[in-house]
Enzyme design. Structure first.
Site, mmCIF file in Angstrom:
data_model
loop_
_atom_site.group_PDB
_atom_site.id
_atom_site.type_symbol
_atom_site.label_atom_id
_atom_site.label_comp_id
_atom_site.label_asym_id
_atom_site.label_seq_id
_atom_site.Cartn_x
_atom_site.Cartn_y
_atom_site.Cartn_z
ATOM 1 N N SER A 159 0.831 -1.194 0.000
ATOM 2 C CA SER A 159 0.000 0.000 0.000
ATOM 3 C C SER A 159 0.880 1.263 0.000
ATOM 4 O O SER A 159 1.639 1.483 -0.939
ATOM 5 C CB SER A 159 -0.959 -0.041 1.189
ATOM 6 O OG SER A 159 -1.961 0.931 1.078
ATOM 7 N N ASP A 254 -10.124 -3.742 -4.562
ATOM 8 C CA ASP A 254 -9.292 -2.697 -3.956
ATOM 9 C C ASP A 254 -9.423 -1.422 -4.795
ATOM 10 O O ASP A 254 -9.279 -1.476 -6.023
ATOM 11 C CB ASP A 254 -7.836 -3.180 -3.947
ATOM 12 C CG ASP A 254 -6.870 -2.213 -3.290
ATOM 13 O OD1 ASP A 254 -7.279 -1.094 -2.917
ATOM 14 O OD2 ASP A 254 -5.688 -2.580 -3.162
ATOM 15 N N HIS A 284 -8.282 -4.864 -0.262
ATOM 16 C CA HIS A 284 -7.041 -4.186 0.108
ATOM 17 C C HIS A 284 -6.601 -4.639 1.504
ATOM 18 O O HIS A 284 -7.416 -4.814 2.408
ATOM 19 C CB HIS A 284 -7.248 -2.675 0.107
ATOM 20 C CG HIS A 284 -5.992 -1.905 0.320
ATOM 21 N ND1 HIS A 284 -5.133 -1.591 -0.700
ATOM 22 C CD2 HIS A 284 -5.427 -1.387 1.444
ATOM 23 C CE1 HIS A 284 -4.103 -0.920 -0.229
ATOM 24 N NE2 HIS A 284 -4.262 -0.785 1.078
#
Length: 312
Positions: A159, A254, A284
């Site tokens: 991320s 996501d 995610h």
């Protein structure tokens, strides 16, 4: 197509009234993220050694954590993955990603050095970028003392950490003073403008929402003009050639899915070796959730296999 285990997790979060991150203060969000990890993460596996380190840099002292895998003895010189945790440049720390770093070290047969970089809103962009670059250079400079091979140094993260890993690879190429062997980009944020289609199709209902992304963005980016800076949005760099091989992991549900895919595509079009694997049924953040999501363990194994293959 959402995986039944991911659906069950989301239903449980709703049943227990888990508050969305964007409704919490940064301090509350950090504490909650740290505390809730035990519900979804596997038990941390044993490794051969864990050392707390401090990188002394022009930005100040940066805490690091070094993991050595089971198997090689303490004198073996190991390849190394420098890892930057996720959390929207606002939450996350060495403890929230401790299990993942241990898993990668053991499965890949390499050392892992996790970096505890500065975060917003106390330290805005580009503080995190400066820290991860300085810490990675420090690891390379100290490689001999740490029994690490500076010629087999990879960078990686999930991320926000995937964003930072991509930026380190770009900055290292531009400076020419920090050879990077591989970049592991797990559902990376690559375009701060947040305009890709998946931000709309996956923007609500799948844990990481548009509101939470805006919360992270606004705590990290002080000036909207910084969205166009490649140090925030690596996809916007005008030259993506000459970069190390990359594995890009994305998730089907996501909001960041499409910008991860676009970054992998742009790397390939620029002449680099880049592989993109989408876990179509996942959300995610899934890779740290191996206690409740079987595909998380598959993803960890895939990342480790690529690290082992590339680093040797």
């Amino acid at each position: 197509m959402l995986h039944p285990q991911a659906r069950a997790l989301m239903d449980l979060m709703a049943e227990r009234g888990v508050p969305p991150t964007h409704t919490l203060s940064p301090a509350e969000a950090r504490a909650f993220y740290r505390e809730r990890r035990t519900f979804t993460q596997p038990e941390p596996p044993q490794v051969a050694a864990v050392r707390e380190l401090t990188a002394t840099t022009p930005q100040g002292d940066i805490p690091l954590r070094l993991y050595r895998p089971l198997g090689p003895d303490a004198t073996t010189v190991l390849p190394v993955l420098v890892y930057y945790h996720g959390g929207g440049w606002v939450i996350g720390d060495l403890d929230t990603h401790d299990t993942l770093c241990r898993e990668l070290a053991n499965a890949a047969g390499c050392a892992v050095v996790a970096v505890d970089y500065r975060m917003g809103p106390e330290h805005r962009f580009p503080a995190a970028v400066d820290d991860v670059l300085a810490a990675t250079r420090w690891v390379r400079e100290q490689a001999g003392a740490l029994r690490l091979d500076p010629g087999r140094l990879a960078v990686g993260g999930d991320s926000a950490g995937g964003n930072l890993a991509a930026l380190v690879a770009l900055a290292a190429r531009d400076a020419g003073d920090l050879p990077i062997a591989f970049q592991l980009l797990i559902y990376p944020a690559t375009d701060m403008r947040r305009g890709h289609p998946s931000h709309t199709t996956n923007g609500d209902g799948y844990v990481l929402t548009r509101d939470t992304l805006a919360y992270f963005h606004d705590h990290y980016i002080a000036d909207p003009a910084h969205d166009l800076d490649w140090r925030a949005s690596p996809l916007l760099h005008t030259d993506l050639a000459g970069l190390p091989p990359a594995l890009v992991i994305t998730a089907g549900y996501d909001p960041l899915r499409d910008e991860g895919l676009d970054y992998a595509r742009a790397l390939t079009e620029a002449g680099n070796r880049a592989t993109c694997v989408c876990f179509e049924r996942q959300i995610h953040g899934f890779i740290t959730m191996g206690r409740v999501l079987d595909e998380a363990n598959t993803a960890v194994a895939l990342c480790a296999a690529e690290l082992r293959r590339v680093l040797g």
